[in-house]
Scaffold this motif. Sequence first.
Motif, PDB file in Angstrom:
ATOM      1  N   GLN A 158      -9.097  25.163 -14.767  1.00  0.00           N
ATOM      2  CA  GLN A 158      -7.939  24.910 -15.620  1.00  0.00           C
ATOM      3  C   GLN A 158      -6.836  24.169 -14.855  1.00  0.00           C
ATOM      4  O   GLN A 158      -6.200  23.253 -15.387  1.00  0.00           O
ATOM      5  CB  GLN A 158      -7.409  26.226 -16.181  1.00  0.00           C
ATOM      6  N   ARG A 159      -6.620  24.556 -13.588  1.00  0.00           N
ATOM      7  CA  ARG A 159      -5.620  23.851 -12.772  1.00  0.00           C
ATOM      8  C   ARG A 159      -6.017  22.395 -12.566  1.00  0.00           C
ATOM      9  O   ARG A 159      -5.162  21.499 -12.580  1.00  0.00           O
ATOM     10  CB  ARG A 159      -5.432  24.557 -11.427  1.00  0.00           C
ATOM     11  N   GLN A 160      -7.320  22.156 -12.394  1.00  0.00           N
ATOM     12  CA  GLN A 160      -7.762  20.779 -12.213  1.00  0.00           C
ATOM     13  C   GLN A 160      -7.543  19.969 -13.485  1.00  0.00           C
ATOM     14  O   GLN A 160      -7.188  18.788 -13.431  1.00  0.00           O
ATOM     15  CB  GLN A 160      -9.231  20.747 -11.791  1.00  0.00           C
ATOM     16  N   ARG A 161      -7.707  20.589 -14.647  1.00  0.00           N
ATOM     17  CA  ARG A 161      -7.434  19.906 -15.909  1.00  0.00           C
ATOM     18  C   ARG A 161      -5.941  19.562 -16.028  1.00  0.00           C
ATOM     19  O   ARG A 161      -5.575  18.505 -16.561  1.00  0.00           O
ATOM     20  CB  ARG A 161      -7.881  20.767 -17.088  1.00  0.00           C
ATOM     21  N   VAL A 162      -5.090  20.458 -15.541  1.00  0.00           N
ATOM     22  CA  VAL A 162      -3.644  20.180 -15.535  1.00  0.00           C
ATOM     23  C   VAL A 162      -3.351  18.959 -14.663  1.00  0.00           C
ATOM     24  O   VAL A 162      -2.563  18.078 -15.034  1.00  0.00           O
ATOM     25  CB  VAL A 162      -2.848  21.400 -15.042  1.00  0.00           C
ATOM     26  N   MET A 163      -4.005  18.895 -13.484  1.00  0.00           N
ATOM     27  CA  MET A 163      -3.808  17.740 -12.594  1.00  0.00           C
ATOM     28  C   MET A 163      -4.258  16.446 -13.273  1.00  0.00           C
ATOM     29  O   MET A 163      -3.612  15.394 -13.137  1.00  0.00           O
ATOM     30  CB  MET A 163      -4.599  17.938 -11.295  1.00  0.00           C
ATOM     31  N   ILE A 164      -5.342  16.515 -14.039  1.00  0.00           N
ATOM     32  CA  ILE A 164      -5.816  15.334 -14.766  1.00  0.00           C
ATOM     33  C   ILE A 164      -4.795  14.944 -15.841  1.00  0.00           C
ATOM     34  O   ILE A 164      -4.489  13.767 -16.029  1.00  0.00           O
ATOM     35  CB  ILE A 164      -7.209  15.596 -15.379  1.00  0.00           C
ATOM     36  N   ALA A 165      -4.265  15.950 -16.535  1.00  0.00           N
ATOM     37  CA  ALA A 165      -3.247  15.676 -17.555  1.00  0.00           C
ATOM     38  C   ALA A 165      -2.043  14.978 -16.949  1.00  0.00           C
ATOM     39  O   ALA A 165      -1.503  14.010 -17.523  1.00  0.00           O
ATOM     40  CB  ALA A 165      -2.822  16.983 -18.229  1.00  0.00           C
ATOM     41  N   MET A 166      -1.589  15.439 -15.780  1.00  0.00           N
ATOM     42  CA  MET A 166      -0.440  14.818 -15.120  1.00  0.00           C
ATOM     43  C   MET A 166      -0.764  13.388 -14.695  1.00  0.00           C
ATOM     44  O   MET A 166       0.069  12.483 -14.817  1.00  0.00           O
ATOM     45  CB  MET A 166      -0.018  15.658 -13.909  1.00  0.00           C
ATOM     46  N   ALA A 167      -1.998  13.184 -14.187  1.00  0.00           N
ATOM     47  CA  ALA A 167      -2.384  11.842 -13.737  1.00  0.00           C
ATOM     48  C   ALA A 167      -2.485  10.866 -14.901  1.00  0.00           C
ATOM     49  O   ALA A 167      -2.261   9.663 -14.738  1.00  0.00           O
ATOM     50  CB  ALA A 167      -3.725  11.911 -12.995  1.00  0.00           C
ATOM     51  N   LEU A 168      -2.806  11.394 -16.109  1.00  0.00           N
ATOM     52  CA  LEU A 168      -2.991  10.528 -17.273  1.00  0.00           C
ATOM     53  C   LEU A 168      -1.744  10.411 -18.137  1.00  0.00           C
ATOM     54  O   LEU A 168      -1.744   9.683 -19.133  1.00  0.00           O
ATOM     55  CB  LEU A 168      -4.145  11.079 -18.126  1.00  0.00           C
ATOM     56  N   ALA A 169      -0.687  11.131 -17.786  1.00  0.00           N
ATOM     57  CA  ALA A 169       0.493  11.228 -18.649  1.00  0.00           C
ATOM     58  C   ALA A 169       1.048   9.864 -19.048  1.00  0.00           C
ATOM     59  O   ALA A 169       1.434   9.648 -20.204  1.00  0.00           O
ATOM     60  CB  ALA A 169       1.572  12.057 -17.951  1.00  0.00           C
ATOM     61  N   LEU A 170       1.108   8.942 -18.112  1.00  0.00           N
ATOM     62  CA  LEU A 170       1.702   7.624 -18.376  1.00  0.00           C
ATOM     63  C   LEU A 170       0.649   6.565 -18.698  1.00  0.00           C
ATOM     64  O   LEU A 170       0.933   5.363 -18.664  1.00  0.00           O
ATOM     65  CB  LEU A 170       2.538   7.186 -17.173  1.00  0.00           C
ATOM     66  N   GLU A 171      -0.568   7.030 -18.986  1.00  0.00           N
ATOM     67  CA  GLU A 171      -1.677   6.158 -19.370  1.00  0.00           C
ATOM     68  C   GLU A 171      -1.917   5.041 -18.353  1.00  0.00           C
ATOM     69  O   GLU A 171      -1.822   3.844 -18.679  1.00  0.00           O
ATOM     70  CB  GLU A 171      -1.458   5.583 -20.774  1.00  0.00           C
ATOM     71  N   PRO A 172      -2.220   5.415 -17.103  1.00  0.00           N
ATOM     72  CA  PRO A 172      -2.439   4.389 -16.065  1.00  0.00           C
ATOM     73  C   PRO A 172      -3.704   3.584 -16.334  1.00  0.00           C
ATOM     74  O   PRO A 172      -4.608   4.037 -17.045  1.00  0.00           O
ATOM     75  CB  PRO A 172      -2.592   5.238 -14.797  1.00  0.00           C
ATOM     76  N   LYS A 173      -3.747   2.404 -15.764  1.00  0.00           N
ATOM     77  CA  LYS A 173      -4.928   1.552 -15.905  1.00  0.00           C
ATOM     78  C   LYS A 173      -5.977   1.879 -14.860  1.00  0.00           C
ATOM     79  O   LYS A 173      -7.144   1.527 -15.010  1.00  0.00           O
ATOM     80  CB  LYS A 173      -4.509   0.082 -15.803  1.00  0.00           C
ATOM     81  N   VAL A 174      -5.542   2.526 -13.759  1.00  0.00           N
ATOM     82  CA  VAL A 174      -6.464   2.924 -12.681  1.00  0.00           C
ATOM     83  C   VAL A 174      -6.245   4.398 -12.381  1.00  0.00           C
ATOM     84  O   VAL A 174      -5.106   4.856 -12.252  1.00  0.00           O
ATOM     85  CB  VAL A 174      -6.217   2.094 -11.390  1.00  0.00           C
ATOM     86  N   LEU A 175      -7.339   5.145 -12.282  1.00  0.00           N
ATOM     87  CA  LEU A 175      -7.280   6.556 -11.910  1.00  0.00           C
ATOM     88  C   LEU A 175      -8.044   6.757 -10.606  1.00  0.00           C
ATOM     89  O   LEU A 175      -9.197   6.339 -10.482  1.00  0.00           O
ATOM     90  CB  LEU A 175      -7.900   7.432 -12.999  1.00  0.00           C
ATOM     91  N   ILE A 176      -7.378   7.370  -9.623  1.00  0.00           N
ATOM     92  CA  ILE A 176      -8.037   7.717  -8.356  1.00  0.00           C
ATOM     93  C   ILE A 176      -8.288   9.226  -8.371  1.00  0.00           C
ATOM     94  O   ILE A 176      -7.349  10.016  -8.502  1.00  0.00           O
ATOM     95  CB  ILE A 176      -7.171   7.336  -7.144  1.00  0.00           C
ATOM     96  N   ALA A 177      -9.531   9.625  -8.250  1.00  0.00           N
ATOM     97  CA  ALA A 177      -9.908  11.048  -8.247  1.00  0.00           C
ATOM     98  C   ALA A 177     -10.474  11.378  -6.866  1.00  0.00           C
ATOM     99  O   ALA A 177     -11.565  10.935  -6.518  1.00  0.00           O
ATOM    100  CB  ALA A 177     -10.944  11.330  -9.336  1.00  0.00           C
ATOM    101  N   ASP A 178      -9.695  12.128  -6.071  1.00  0.00           N
ATOM    102  CA  ASP A 178     -10.070  12.411  -4.682  1.00  0.00           C
ATOM    103  C   ASP A 178     -10.719  13.794  -4.584  1.00  0.00           C
ATOM    104  O   ASP A 178     -10.036  14.808  -4.561  1.00  0.00           O
ATOM    105  CB  ASP A 178      -8.827  12.349  -3.786  1.00  0.00           C
ATOM    106  N   GLU A 179     -12.037  13.818  -4.565  1.00  0.00           N
ATOM    107  CA  GLU A 179     -12.812  15.071  -4.465  1.00  0.00           C
ATOM    108  C   GLU A 179     -12.331  16.103  -5.500  1.00  0.00           C
ATOM    109  O   GLU A 179     -12.081  17.262  -5.159  1.00  0.00           O
ATOM    110  CB  GLU A 179     -12.676  15.661  -3.047  1.00  0.00           C
ATOM    111  N   PRO A 180     -12.236  15.735  -6.777  1.00  0.00           N
ATOM    112  CA  PRO A 180     -11.624  16.660  -7.742  1.00  0.00           C
ATOM    113  C   PRO A 180     -12.511  17.816  -8.161  1.00  0.00           C
ATOM    114  O   PRO A 180     -12.040  18.723  -8.844  1.00  0.00           O
ATOM    115  CB  PRO A 180     -11.324  15.751  -8.937  1.00  0.00           C
TER     116      PRO A 180
END
Length: 546
Positions: A158-180
């Motif tokens: 669930q915490r990892q899903r929160v981190m994904i939500a924060m990373a996607l909040a501003l709808e970036p064009k590039v997502l970096i996922a470091d050992e998620p």
Amino acid sequence: MTILQIRNLSIALPKGADRPHAVEDVSLELAAGEILCIVGESGSGKSMSANALMGLLPEGVRPVKGSITYQGRDLLQADEGDLRALRGRDIGMIFQEPLSALNPLMRIGAQIAEVFEAHRLLTPVARQSRALELLHEVGLPDPKKAIRAYPFQLSGGQRQRVMIAMALALEPKVLIADEPTTALDVTTQAQILKLIEDLRRKRNMAVIFITHDFGVVADIADRVIVMQHGRIVEEGPARDVLLHARHPYTQKLIAAIPGPGGEAKDDKQGAPAILRVRGLNKIYKTGGGLFSSPRVVHAVNDMTFDLHTGETIGIVGESGSGKSTAGRCLVRLVAPDSGRVEMAGVDMASLSGADLRANRRRIQMIFQDPYSSLNPRSTIGRILTEGPVSYGTPRAEALARARELLELVGLDASAVTRYPHEFSGGQRQRVGIARALALQPDIIIADEAVSALDVSIQAQVLDLLADLKRQLNLSMLFITHDLRVAAQVCDRIIVMKQGRVVEMGSADTVLTAPEHDYTRALLEAIPGRDYERALKDATGVPACQS
């Protein structure tokens, strides 16, 4: 269309490091909507490359050559203001350990809203509304409850899903996922991988996915880059690299992946039982107040099994299944509420004081995170001698034994004068194993002892444990969420779900012909299952033997 380009990037390390450059002459391109996996062991430079993209390099580490071009701008030439505006809005990042990346004193909703606040977007009410939408989008089971929760009140997935939500909040064009997904159980890992894949398709988002797990690569990657010692040693379409790896380092990483099926092992059940567990129970009560009843969690529910001399039993299940609680009850780090834990006719569950202390040395534990379980202020020699000295062994004799143990686990005896921070993760885990052996126990409980290690280091530690078990005639309980690891090291397997044992049998039977639906679900969630089948079809050899 290329959205991001790195050209001849070199990143210098401070003087005194083990090599001059963290990253040396690295070039890559990332297309819109593509998932590019960067694979390598700790120290390969994969995370450092990602940090350079975000302008988040550690102090004393700096780019000395090359360029990172995003939409025509060289990010290495951008000032801090430009990078701050870029982070989150254009390039988002998911970090490996969400518990350390999230503020423990802020509610989840406030932390997501802070992303909008930092970029001066939306009103306070709209920020909370958008935070709720994001939590729903990333699949939180109860977004209205989660938005009011603190990080410690959520599970790892669930915490990892929160981190994904924060990373996607501003709808970036590039997502970096470091050992998620490194420390997540297989079903949660499968959910996170599917979530990232679905979001990529929905938003045509480019993804750089950093991992050391080729099973994960097989499930999501379009292309793969393999890094070693800061350099790219192999790259290409995922299927080509996975099925026809050319570089010896890539071949070594793939060969180190534990196979998903069980192997026939000698039957140890004819040997005498060294541990008898009968009706073990542990109940936790949480919450409750003046107008509400406490929540009752049956963490271990009527667990019964025998461990035979020289046998390794795997205890597997998802986070929250009760497997670690069971292990801690057996070693009496946690007091069980009822049941018997018999060693040589003595019920460990009923002992206390001096009697417990006298018998506890016979059963020792290897913990998941050797860095947090080793005292950073103590030398390795002190860590390894504390236990024996407390039981009356003369310090000189205990130190001599410590030197022997270090050599036994593959470290130099001179390490007794060093501190935990001076070792790699795999080396620290070897110290943890040496500490568990210092009291010459009959039984070792290994609690997720290899879950956070690179696959090649993991393979070395598993081989080490197998050698030590044979040399010292140890019995072992191996707690893990990775069924591939269980297949490699265990004679029998116990599958736990919500505190109960739902299946028990030989490793070969449980992993190749499971009876319970839950066991089948765990096996299907193993990353790279299709790759394993494809490799076997192509070569006739399982991945772990190729």
